[in-house]
Scaffold this active site. Structure first.
Site, PDB file in Angstrom:
ATOM      1  N   GLU A 598      26.757  50.065  27.574  1.00 44.51           N
ATOM      2  CA  GLU A 598      26.906  48.822  26.808  1.00 44.51           C
ATOM      3  C   GLU A 598      26.637  47.662  27.763  1.00 44.51           C
ATOM      4  O   GLU A 598      27.224  47.581  28.842  1.00 44.51           O
ATOM      5  CB  GLU A 598      28.306  48.680  26.205  1.00 44.51           C
ATOM      6  CG  GLU A 598      28.460  47.391  25.399  1.00 44.51           C
ATOM      7  CD  GLU A 598      29.819  47.257  24.729  1.00 44.51           C
ATOM      8  OE1 GLU A 598      30.037  46.225  24.069  1.00 44.51           O
ATOM      9  OE2 GLU A 598      30.651  48.172  24.878  1.00 44.51           O
ATOM     10  N   ASN A 654      25.053  43.507  22.442  1.00 43.36           N
ATOM     11  CA  ASN A 654      25.843  42.807  21.431  1.00 43.36           C
ATOM     12  C   ASN A 654      25.037  41.670  20.822  1.00 43.36           C
ATOM     13  O   ASN A 654      24.408  40.874  21.532  1.00 43.36           O
ATOM     14  CB  ASN A 654      27.134  42.244  22.051  1.00 43.36           C
ATOM     15  CG  ASN A 654      28.093  43.353  22.433  1.00 43.36           C
ATOM     16  OD1 ASN A 654      28.834  43.871  21.616  1.00 43.36           O
ATOM     17  ND2 ASN A 654      28.071  43.719  23.717  1.00 43.36           N
ATOM     18  N   GLU A 686      24.543  46.221  18.600  1.00 40.52           N
ATOM     19  CA  GLU A 686      25.984  46.341  18.372  1.00 40.52           C
ATOM     20  C   GLU A 686      26.522  45.038  17.783  1.00 40.52           C
ATOM     21  O   GLU A 686      26.324  43.955  18.334  1.00 40.52           O
ATOM     22  CB  GLU A 686      26.699  46.670  19.688  1.00 40.52           C
ATOM     23  CG  GLU A 686      28.164  47.019  19.507  1.00 40.52           C
ATOM     24  CD  GLU A 686      28.749  47.632  20.762  1.00 40.52           C
ATOM     25  OE1 GLU A 686      29.839  47.207  21.175  1.00 40.52           O
ATOM     26  OE2 GLU A 686      28.095  48.560  21.323  1.00 40.52           O
ATOM     27  N   ASP A 717      31.250  47.625  15.959  1.00 39.92           N
ATOM     28  CA  ASP A 717      32.294  47.533  16.985  1.00 39.92           C
ATOM     29  C   ASP A 717      33.643  47.236  16.332  1.00 39.92           C
ATOM     30  O   ASP A 717      33.713  46.646  15.253  1.00 39.92           O
ATOM     31  CB  ASP A 717      31.924  46.427  17.971  1.00 39.92           C
ATOM     32  CG  ASP A 717      32.722  46.542  19.260  1.00 39.92           C
ATOM     33  OD1 ASP A 717      33.405  47.558  19.444  1.00 39.92           O
ATOM     34  OD2 ASP A 717      32.635  45.613  20.079  1.00 39.92           O
ATOM     35  N   GLU A 775      36.574  53.175  22.240  1.00 40.97           N
ATOM     36  CA  GLU A 775      36.576  52.144  23.282  1.00 40.97           C
ATOM     37  C   GLU A 775      37.916  52.095  24.000  1.00 40.97           C
ATOM     38  O   GLU A 775      38.941  52.493  23.464  1.00 40.97           O
ATOM     39  CB  GLU A 775      36.296  50.764  22.670  1.00 40.97           C
ATOM     40  CG  GLU A 775      34.944  50.619  22.043  1.00 40.97           C
ATOM     41  CD  GLU A 775      34.730  49.212  21.510  1.00 40.97           C
ATOM     42  OE1 GLU A 775      33.832  48.525  22.028  1.00 40.97           O
ATOM     43  OE2 GLU A 775      35.458  48.795  20.594  1.00 40.97           O
TER      44      GLU A 775
END
Length: 828
Positions: A598, A654, A686, A717, A775
């Site tokens: 990520e 993101n 994401e 997410d 996560e």
């Protein structure tokens, strides 16, 4: 004397019965000049009464003369017209009018006796036989007048006008006396075997109020003419000071014991003494300077009003019921008394309307206080309790149904999405409060996660207890709560929140204190801006050590300057390559092999240091800089993918709603991939569930469909923490579901339903053929439980912290531990 006064009053009333529409009384102030001692004219210059000096040398004989400089102003007055003056304190008074034929009509009184020449409403009245057109001069003289600033009313009225005015005062006084007597009788009739102190003080207050009203209005002259004039002024000052003192004692004894404040009680006793003494001091004009004693009395009265306000506020804070009835009785009187104080101190002109309103409000006050004293908390208290319990039951049932859809799993309050919906519909006059529990991390570190969760539950319970009905309350995530409160009950809630600070609470034998920070902002503007302002106020409160409440004010302008600076620095930062990506590996929980990363954006600002997205959130949301910054992120990520090669499956980047507006945005991302020679399957877009609440959610869904069709993966997410997650899975093309760290953190705590929530999310993902990523994995125990539940992938500090370099694929060895070992694993 009494018979003569009654005869005069009766004749005026009879003559007023046929009075037609009346003209306004003739104010003589503009036509009057003053001839007196040095300083008299200066006194008037500081008041609202426009009396000028006569341009004569100061007098030294103790006389103050008022001369009518323009007799023609009297030309429209018929014979029998009356000159009206305020009652003052003096040794002698002389009023003389000279006719055009040289004849003089005059009045002269000594030693304070004014005979029958008094009028209702606290006035002296002098009638003249000649019509105003025949008056060539008019003079009014006072010997040893108590002060020029007390010359407030000098007016002329026709006989019909004066008769009508007297009738109005007679009717009002009759109503007032009837109200006071009947209210006291009603109060004394309420008897339950003993007299409470507040009943006695109410009786004392009623008697003193009656004495004040009769002395001030001159109706004591019906019993003896000597009780009018200067003596009436002295008596009314004495009665006023004593009445205010009795009212202070009545309030102190009337409110409930738990609603009294120790220091306010002692202050009330002091004010009681001061009110009484200042009233008698104001009456002692032969011993003390009357101007100064009058100012002292007015100042004490204003202090008493402030004390009533403070006492009432504290009683309201302590949930006193009786205080509302008391305020209902006192507020009209206090309002008109403030007008009277302004008039007495020369800021407003003399007006019968203010005085008549005063005594009308006193009549209302007497009745309202009598009812308040009679019922106290007996019948009204029981009825209010029954109604409150019934309302609480109904509200609880309604709240239970409403919360079924949107509830925070830990506290059972509304969640962030529910709060956001309420904020979107909030009135601009609504106040937004963001509350952050102080020292939660210390509690977690010192006593464990369980104790931290207990703290959050306790905070939620106490907030639920103190928020007024109809107030939106939610846990926004972590240790943050949100409240939307309407303006009428805002102050009550703020006082309750302040009282909650430092409140002790205990759990598992440990005694702690409840401390929290509050950021406050008005809901004017957009919901995003309101949240931003409240969050900045909250940040300021925490920076100052927490345990305090802070409103958004102009003090935060420097933060706006910082935001403007970041916006100004951003183009140069993009050109200079100051933005970089930190990478956190994503690991296959079954094999321990790294499957992706990520990408986390950072800004190496040359002066401000390393900044994370929360520090420059304004850039991400900006319509101009945001897309450019997103392009920079894509460029860095694609460059990293090209450098590493095919060893890593993909990089997750993101995106916000600003960067995914429509199919054109999706095609732009695809073009960037093609230019870099990176296959679409190696990029993962994401997004959080918050994009579903974006006003442009349809356009965002369109962009995601374009990307998904081309082979780019899409990840949701913080799944499960937002609103209507299942609906999102239907509307948006989702390949990966990411379980929020808040659920993962609770997997190693006992007595939790987090296992079932995580199990359900994993089962849902597998049923829909989605990959599931957990996560925030920080311990081996959490990783083992997730493997046991069937989770595909994980990321967190257990495997690696985010770093600036994209490392070659890592391998995390899987440890084979028993279930007991999992139970004993350290908790994060």
């Amino acid at each position: 004397m009494r018979g003569g006064a009654l005869a005069i009053l009766l004749s005026m009333l009879i003559s007023s019965l046929g009075v037609p529409a009346r003209a306004d009384p003739l104010d003589l102030h503009p036509s009057i000049c003053l001839d007196g001692a040095a300083g008299m004219v200066e006194q008037l210059a500081r008041s609202a009464y426009s009396i000028r000096g006569c341009a004569t040398p100061p007098r030294t004989d103790g006389w103050v003369w008022l001369h009518l400089s323009d007799p023609s102003v009297l030309k429209d007055l018929p014979a029998g017209w009356a000159l009206l003056l305020d009652e003052n304190r003096f040794d002698r008074i002389t009023v003389a009018a000279t006719n055009s034929d040289g004849s003089i009509q005059n009045y002269s009184y000594a030693d304070g006796g004014v005979g029958h020449d008094w009028a209702p409403g606290g006035l002296l009245r002098f009638a003249f036989d000649s019509p105003g057109v025949e008056i060539s001069s008019l003079s009014i003289g006072f010997h040893h007048l108590d002060g020029a600033i007390f010359i407030r009313k000098i007016e002329a009225r026709t006989p019909d006008e004066e008769a009508a005015r007297s009738m109005a005062w007679l009717i009002l006084t009759g109503v007032l006396i009837g109200a006071l007597v009947s209210a006291m009788v009603y109060n004394m009739a309420t008897y339950n075997g003993r007299r409470d102190r507040f009943q006695i003080w109410y009786a004392v207050w009623t008697v003193l109020t009656l004495g004040y009203c009769l002395s001030w209005t001159n109706f004591l002259g019906l019993f003896d003419d000597r009780l009018t004039g200067p003596l009436a002024v002295r008596l009314s000052d004495c009665f006023l000071g004593a009445t205010v003192a009795a009212g202070t004692m009545l309030l102190m004894t009337l409110i409930e014991f738990q609603a009294r404040h120790k220091y306010l009680l002692w202050t009330g006793y002091v004010l009681t003494v001061l009110s009484t003494l200042s009233g008698f001091a104001a009456a002692a004009d032969t011993l003390l300077p009357p101007v100064w004693t009058d100012h002292v009395l007015n100042a004490v009265l204003m202090l008493d009003v402030l004390w009533i306000a403070a006492t009432s506020a504290f009683a309201i804070r302590r949930r006193s019921r009786i205080i509302w009835f008391f305020l209902l009785a006192w507020m009209p009187v206090i309002s008109v008394f403030m007008l009277r104080l302004a008039r007495n101190m020369g800021f407003l002109p003399q007006s019968d309307a203010i005085d008549m309103a005063t005594f009308a409000c006193i009549a209302f006050e007497a009745i309202a206080l009598s009812v308040t004293v009679a019922y106290r908390l007996r019948d009204i208290g029981r009825a209010r309790d029954r109604a409150a319990r019934a309302m609480a039951v109904m509200q609880t049932e309604a709240e239970t149904l409403r919360r079924a859809a949107m509830t925070d799993h830990l506290t059972q309050l509304d969640n962030r999405a529910a709060f956001q919906a309420a904020l979107d519909q909030a009135d601009p006059l609504t106040t937004l409060l963001l509350i952050d529990v102080d020292h939660l991390k210390s509690v977690n570190d010192s006593y464990g996660q369980e104790q931290g969760d207990n703290l959050l539950r306790h905070m939620a319970m106490r907030l639920s207890q103190i928020v007024p009905d109809g107030t939106a309350l939610a846990r926004l995530g972590g240790d943050e709560f949100g409240i939307l409160v309407s303006r009428p009950v805002e102050q009550v809630l703020l006082e309750r929140l302040d009282a909650l600070q430092g409140e002790p609470w205990s759990q598992s034998g440990r005694a702690l204190s409840l401390w929290f920070s509050v950021g406050q902002a008005e809901c004017n503007g957009s919901p995003v801006s309101a949240m931003h302002r409240a969050d900045r106020a909250l940040y300021w409160a925490k920076q100052r050590g927490g345990g305090r409440r802070q409103s958004y004010t102009a003090e935060f302008d420097h933060a706006d300057n910082l935001a403007a600076r970041l916006l100004a620095d951003a183009p140069h930062a993009l050109a200079a390559g100051e933005f970089t990506l930190y990478y956190q590996p994503l690991v296959d929980l079954k094999t321990g092999r790294q499957r992706g990363n990520e990408a986390l954006l950072r800004w190496n600002h040359p002066e401000l240091g390393l900044l994370a997205p929360p520090d420059f959130q304004i850039l991400l949301m900006d319509e101009t800089i945001g897309p450019r910054l997103q392009d920079e992120v894509i460029s860095i990520a694609l460059g990293a993918l090209s450098d590493v090669g095919d060893g890593l499956a993909y990089i997750a980047v993101n995106f916000t709603g600003v960067h995914l507006r429509g199919a054109a945005a999706g095609r732009h991302i695809l073009n960037r991939l093609q230019e870099a020679g990176v296959p679409p399957h190696r990029l993962c877009v994401e997004v959080t569930e918050g994009i579903a609440l974006d006003h442009a959610s349809d356009e965002i869904a369109e962009a995601l469909h374009v990307l998904h069709t081309a082979g780019i993966r899409t990840a949701f997410d913080d799944f499960g923490t937002g609103y209507a997650s299942l609906v999102h899975l239907l509307r948006f093309p989702v390949d990966i579901i990411k379980i929020d760290r808040s659920f993962v953190r609770q997997l190693t705590t006992p007595a939790r339903n987090a296992h079932e929530i995580v199990r359900s999310v994993i089962s849902l993902g597998k049923a829909l053929h989605k990959q599931v990523v957990a996560e925030g994995i920080e311990t081996e125990a959490q990783a083992a439980i997730l493997r046991e539940l069937g989770c595909d992938y994980g990321q967190g500090y257990l495997f690696a912290r985010p770093g600036p370099l994209l490392q070659p694929p890592i391998y995390w060895p899987i440890r084979d531990e028993s279930h007991e070992a999992l139970d004993d694993a350290p908790r994060s």
